[in-house]
Write a protein that holds these residues in place. Structure first.
Motif, PDB file in Angstrom:
ATOM      1  N   THR A  26     -22.363  42.716  35.961  1.00 18.78           N
ATOM      2  CA  THR A  26     -21.315  43.048  34.828  1.00 18.78           C
ATOM      3  C   THR A  26     -21.873  43.650  33.672  1.00 18.78           C
ATOM      4  O   THR A  26     -21.310  45.047  33.234  1.00 18.78           O
ATOM      5  CB  THR A  26     -20.583  41.855  34.454  1.00 18.78           C
ATOM      6  OG1 THR A  26     -19.774  41.485  35.813  1.00 18.78           O
ATOM      7  CG2 THR A  26     -19.701  42.233  33.730  1.00 18.78           C
ATOM      8  N   LEU A  27     -22.849  43.252  33.045  1.00 19.06           N
ATOM      9  CA  LEU A  27     -23.497  43.453  31.814  1.00 19.06           C
ATOM     10  C   LEU A  27     -24.179  44.904  32.267  1.00 19.06           C
ATOM     11  O   LEU A  27     -24.097  46.011  31.531  1.00 19.06           O
ATOM     12  CB  LEU A  27     -24.478  42.801  31.397  1.00 19.06           C
ATOM     13  CG  LEU A  27     -23.992  41.288  30.841  1.00 19.06           C
ATOM     14  CD1 LEU A  27     -25.223  40.357  30.393  1.00 19.06           C
ATOM     15  CD2 LEU A  27     -23.061  41.651  29.757  1.00 19.06           C
ATOM     16  N   SER A  28     -24.707  45.287  33.416  1.00 14.64           N
ATOM     17  CA  SER A  28     -25.305  46.604  33.565  1.00 14.64           C
ATOM     18  C   SER A  28     -24.446  47.786  33.747  1.00 14.64           C
ATOM     19  O   SER A  28     -24.601  48.684  33.382  1.00 14.64           O
ATOM     20  CB  SER A  28     -26.100  46.445  35.070  1.00 14.64           C
ATOM     21  OG  SER A  28     -27.333  45.699  34.989  1.00 14.64           O
ATOM     22  N   THR A  29     -23.328  47.370  34.280  1.00  9.38           N
ATOM     23  CA  THR A  29     -21.898  47.954  34.572  1.00  9.38           C
ATOM     24  C   THR A  29     -21.523  48.655  33.035  1.00  9.38           C
ATOM     25  O   THR A  29     -21.039  49.747  32.782  1.00  9.38           O
ATOM     26  CB  THR A  29     -21.027  47.544  35.393  1.00  9.38           C
ATOM     27  OG1 THR A  29     -21.543  47.349  36.574  1.00  9.38           O
ATOM     28  CG2 THR A  29     -19.939  48.667  35.712  1.00  9.38           C
ATOM     29  N   VAL A  30     -21.360  47.475  32.273  1.00 10.51           N
ATOM     30  CA  VAL A  30     -20.708  47.931  30.798  1.00 10.51           C
ATOM     31  C   VAL A  30     -21.909  48.913  29.986  1.00 10.51           C
ATOM     32  O   VAL A  30     -21.500  49.357  29.474  1.00 10.51           O
ATOM     33  CB  VAL A  30     -20.742  46.372  30.246  1.00 10.51           C
ATOM     34  CG1 VAL A  30     -20.432  46.557  28.602  1.00 10.51           C
ATOM     35  CG2 VAL A  30     -19.605  45.832  30.796  1.00 10.51           C
ATOM     36  N   ILE A  31     -23.080  48.388  30.243  1.00  9.17           N
ATOM     37  CA  ILE A  31     -24.370  49.143  29.376  1.00  9.17           C
ATOM     38  C   ILE A  31     -24.329  50.533  30.112  1.00  9.17           C
ATOM     39  O   ILE A  31     -24.472  51.434  29.207  1.00  9.17           O
ATOM     40  CB  ILE A  31     -25.518  48.045  29.520  1.00  9.17           C
ATOM     41  CG1 ILE A  31     -25.456  47.295  28.617  1.00  9.17           C
ATOM     42  CG2 ILE A  31     -26.758  49.173  28.914  1.00  9.17           C
ATOM     43  CD1 ILE A  31     -26.599  46.208  29.072  1.00  9.17           C
TER      44      ILE A  31
END
Length: 149
Positions: free
Chosen positions: A104-109
């Motif tokens: 999720t964080l990788s996708t947001v970033i």
């Protein structure tokens, strides 16, 4: 109950009853999850402009690729291990939660980068919002593995 015993009862179950129950639960899961998705997409398609709906659909496809691949791979791992103890299921849940959070964080970033790759600037604002649905993958995987069992 011992640590390695099933969280469900250890009473013998007939194959016919198990298949019937598994079919019913899988059918209900499919109807509610896919039915809800279809209804949401129909409502969005009717209320949003085609350009905005296209951006939303692209973001949904990207998030679904992560969710489906992770869900089935993790579910297969739980089923193949054949350890349905509370400890094993809890470990699977928390490990999958951590992985889902990282994705999720990788996708947001990476949303800005993906927006430039697809040449769709609006994707940078839609993708992070949809990416947070990935956090819900862990409970679905553990419950799905129990149902398939």
């Amino acid at each position: 109950m011992t640590e390695s015993s099933s969280p469900i009862t250890d009473q013998p179950v007939s194959v016919n009853a198990a298949v019937r129950q598994g079919f019913i639960w899988n059918a209900l899961n499919f109807l509610f999850s896919q039915g809800a998705g279809v209804v949401i997409f129909i409502v969005l398609a009717r209320t949003l402009s085609p350009a905005i709906f296209g951006v939303f659909a692209l973001a949904a496809v990207i998030v679904d690729l992560f969710a489906l691949q992770g869900r089935w791979a993790a579910m297969d791992a739980i089923i193949q291990r054949q350890d349905y103890s509370r400890s094993a299921l809890s470990t699977a849940f928390w490990a999958l939660s951590g992985i889902a959070l990282a994705v999720t964080l990788s996708t947001v970033i990476g949303a800005g980068w993906m927006a430039s790759v697809f040449e769709t600037p609006a994707l940078a604002s839609v993708l992070p919002a949809l990416a947070f649905t990935l956090v819900l993958t862990a409970p679905l995987v553990v419950m799905g593995a129990l149902l398939i069992r």
